[in-house]
Design an enzyme around this catalytic site. Structure first.
Site, PDB file in Angstrom:
ATOM      1  N   GLY A  10       0.804  -1.220   0.000  1.00 28.36           N
ATOM      2  CA  GLY A  10       0.000   0.000   0.000  1.00 28.36           C
ATOM      3  C   GLY A  10       0.835   1.267   0.000  1.00 28.36           C
ATOM      4  O   GLY A  10       2.073   1.236   0.046  1.00 28.36           O
ATOM      5  N   ASP A  39      -2.536 -14.270   3.620  1.00 27.39           N
ATOM      6  CA  ASP A  39      -3.931 -13.875   3.448  1.00 27.39           C
ATOM      7  C   ASP A  39      -4.489 -13.673   4.854  1.00 27.39           C
ATOM      8  O   ASP A  39      -4.739 -14.638   5.584  1.00 27.39           O
ATOM      9  CB  ASP A  39      -4.697 -14.966   2.703  1.00 27.39           C
ATOM     10  CG  ASP A  39      -6.177 -14.644   2.553  1.00 27.39           C
ATOM     11  OD1 ASP A  39      -6.623 -13.584   3.056  1.00 27.39           O
ATOM     12  OD2 ASP A  39      -6.904 -15.458   1.950  1.00 27.39           O
ATOM     13  N   LEU A  40      -4.662 -12.419   5.247  1.00 25.90           N
ATOM     14  CA  LEU A  40      -5.060 -12.116   6.617  1.00 25.90           C
ATOM     15  C   LEU A  40      -6.480 -12.565   6.941  1.00 25.90           C
ATOM     16  O   LEU A  40      -6.860 -12.603   8.113  1.00 25.90           O
ATOM     17  CB  LEU A  40      -4.917 -10.616   6.880  1.00 25.90           C
ATOM     18  CG  LEU A  40      -3.492 -10.055   6.804  1.00 25.90           C
ATOM     19  CD1 LEU A  40      -3.519  -8.536   6.917  1.00 25.90           C
ATOM     20  CD2 LEU A  40      -2.602 -10.649   7.882  1.00 25.90           C
ATOM     21  N   ALA A  63      -6.024  -3.011   4.277  1.00 24.98           N
ATOM     22  CA  ALA A  63      -7.443  -2.653   4.262  1.00 24.98           C
ATOM     23  C   ALA A  63      -7.932  -2.566   2.830  1.00 24.98           C
ATOM     24  O   ALA A  63      -7.151  -2.389   1.899  1.00 24.98           O
ATOM     25  CB  ALA A  63      -7.660  -1.306   4.965  1.00 24.98           C
ATOM     26  N   THR A 104      -9.628   5.285   9.788  1.00 27.00           N
ATOM     27  CA  THR A 104      -9.970   6.279   8.767  1.00 27.00           C
ATOM     28  C   THR A 104     -10.887   7.360   9.317  1.00 27.00           C
ATOM     29  O   THR A 104     -11.648   7.127  10.276  1.00 27.00           O
ATOM     30  CB  THR A 104     -10.672   5.577   7.580  1.00 27.00           C
ATOM     31  OG1 THR A 104     -11.134   6.559   6.651  1.00 27.00           O
ATOM     32  CG2 THR A 104     -11.864   4.763   8.048  1.00 27.00           C
ATOM     33  N   ASP A 105     -10.852   8.525   8.689  1.00 28.04           N
ATOM     34  CA  ASP A 105     -11.803   9.590   9.020  1.00 28.04           C
ATOM     35  C   ASP A 105     -13.205   9.275   8.490  1.00 28.04           C
ATOM     36  O   ASP A 105     -14.167   9.979   8.816  1.00 28.04           O
ATOM     37  CB  ASP A 105     -11.313  10.938   8.485  1.00 28.04           C
ATOM     38  CG  ASP A 105     -10.985  10.933   6.997  1.00 28.04           C
ATOM     39  OD1 ASP A 105     -11.275   9.926   6.311  1.00 28.04           O
ATOM     40  OD2 ASP A 105     -10.413  11.937   6.518  1.00 28.04           O
ATOM     41  N   TYR A 126     -17.418   1.162   3.844  1.00 29.84           N
ATOM     42  CA  TYR A 126     -16.008   1.288   4.198  1.00 29.84           C
ATOM     43  C   TYR A 126     -15.838   1.788   5.632  1.00 29.84           C
ATOM     44  O   TYR A 126     -15.151   1.165   6.445  1.00 29.84           O
ATOM     45  CB  TYR A 126     -15.297   2.226   3.224  1.00 29.84           C
ATOM     46  CG  TYR A 126     -13.887   2.571   3.621  1.00 29.84           C
ATOM     47  CD1 TYR A 126     -12.942   1.565   3.871  1.00 29.84           C
ATOM     48  CD2 TYR A 126     -13.479   3.895   3.779  1.00 29.84           C
ATOM     49  CE1 TYR A 126     -11.639   1.881   4.256  1.00 29.84           C
ATOM     50  CE2 TYR A 126     -12.189   4.213   4.155  1.00 29.84           C
ATOM     51  CZ  TYR A 126     -11.277   3.211   4.391  1.00 29.84           C
ATOM     52  OH  TYR A 126      -9.999   3.517   4.776  1.00 29.84           O
ATOM     53  N   LYS A 130     -14.387  -0.474   8.832  1.00 30.48           N
ATOM     54  CA  LYS A 130     -13.192  -0.022   9.550  1.00 30.48           C
ATOM     55  C   LYS A 130     -13.514   0.216  11.023  1.00 30.48           C
ATOM     56  O   LYS A 130     -12.680  -0.050  11.901  1.00 30.48           O
ATOM     57  CB  LYS A 130     -12.634   1.249   8.914  1.00 30.48           C
ATOM     58  CG  LYS A 130     -11.959   1.034   7.567  1.00 30.48           C
ATOM     59  CD  LYS A 130     -10.726   0.124   7.666  1.00 30.48           C
ATOM     60  CE  LYS A 130      -9.559   0.793   8.357  1.00 30.48           C
ATOM     61  NZ  LYS A 130      -8.373  -0.103   8.409  1.00 30.48           N
TER      62      LYS A 130
END
Length: 279
Positions: A10, A39-40, A63, A104-105, A126, A130
């Site tokens: 990322g 692979d999480l 993510a 994340t915001d 999303y 999260k």
């Protein structure tokens, strides 16, 4: 000391690697990583990875972040953003590792910011997945949850940041729309990585907004960036985000109140103009 970074392919991973190499060996993992593939979403693979590496620190970047894709594929979003995080937390139980979870915001509502940490009410899949990931991390005592937004040059092949997009568009004289109604308070990725290292050195725990001390609209950000870089930004249309139909719902004001973080950490966060001048 070993530092495990998930989401190694990322945007943020190269910056985390550069900064955390000051304190130990950084190991990146992703599904496509040749040396440490994982692979999480597989509990067995996560357990094997943690047992193999035995990290002192885990920075969980992995993510699914494409807001529109998550809206269309909620099951996949839940697997990547929540189940993977739950697997990681379970694998770390009793290890004494320090866990940094990058959130994340997008966990905030579509209202007027800047938002405090307790004002969560996500409006899209999303943000919701999260936030579920955050809830899993709270079961782990030695953890930091960092709600973020990022800018800065991409160091990852095939990936571009928002600031890259603006610079490339202005340099190529491509016409783009700039949203005047979308506000945010991002940090340069290098700044964020440095702040996270300071958090680790303090063993700071809890949930925090880690962004620029103030914020601005994406329109103003793009125009100030163009001015700073000496680029022609005349080929733009000023628009509202509602002018683009068919997109997933998004909060328009993503500014974060960073007072709680600054008070607990003693770290003074920069203003967004300062971050623009680092790009």
């Amino acid at each position: 000391m070993k530092i495990l970074v998930t989401g190694g392919s990322g945007l943020l991973a190269p910056y985390i690697r550069e900064v955390f190499e000051q304190v130990g060996e950084v190991i990146l993992t992703s599904r496509s990583n040749r040396n440490h593939p994982c692979d999480l979403t597989s509990k067995d693979q996560v357990n094997s990875l943690i047992q193999e590496i035995r990290p002192s620190v885990v920075v969980h970047l992995a993510a699914l972040t494409d807001v529109d894709y998550c809206e269309k594929h909620p099951g996949e979003a839940r697997e990547v953003n929540f189940v993977s995080t739950s697997n990681l937390v379970a694998a770390l139980e009793g290890s004494g590792s320090y866990l940094i979870y990058i959130s994340t915001d997008q966990v905030y509502p579509d209202g007027s910011g800047p938002f405090r940490e307790d004002q969560v009410a996500p409006v899209n899949v999303y943000g919701a997945t999260k936030l579920q990931g955050e809830q899993a991390v709270r079961d782990y005592p030695d953890s930091l949850i960092a709600r973020i937004n990022i800018v800065g040059p991409s160091r990852t092949e095939g990936r571009s940041s928002l600031s890259d997009f603006f610079i490339q568009s202005f340099s190529g004289k491509r016409h783009i729309r700039l949203f005047q109604d979308v506000l945010f308070s991002p940090l340069h990725m290098k700044t964020l990585a440095q702040v996270l290292l300071q958090c680790y050195s303090q063993k700071l725990t809890g949930t925090f907004n880690i962004g620029s001390h103030d914020g601005m609209s994406k329109k103003d950000f793009a125009l100030k960036l163009a001015e700073y870089k000496g680029l022609d930004a005349s080929n733009v249309t000023i628009a509202d985000s509602s002018d683009l139909p068919g997109r997933a719902a998004r909060p328009r004001d993503l500014r974060m109140d960073v007072a709680w973080f600054e008070g607990k950490s003693g770290i003074k966060l920069p203003g967004l103009q300062e971050e623009i001048e680092k790009i």
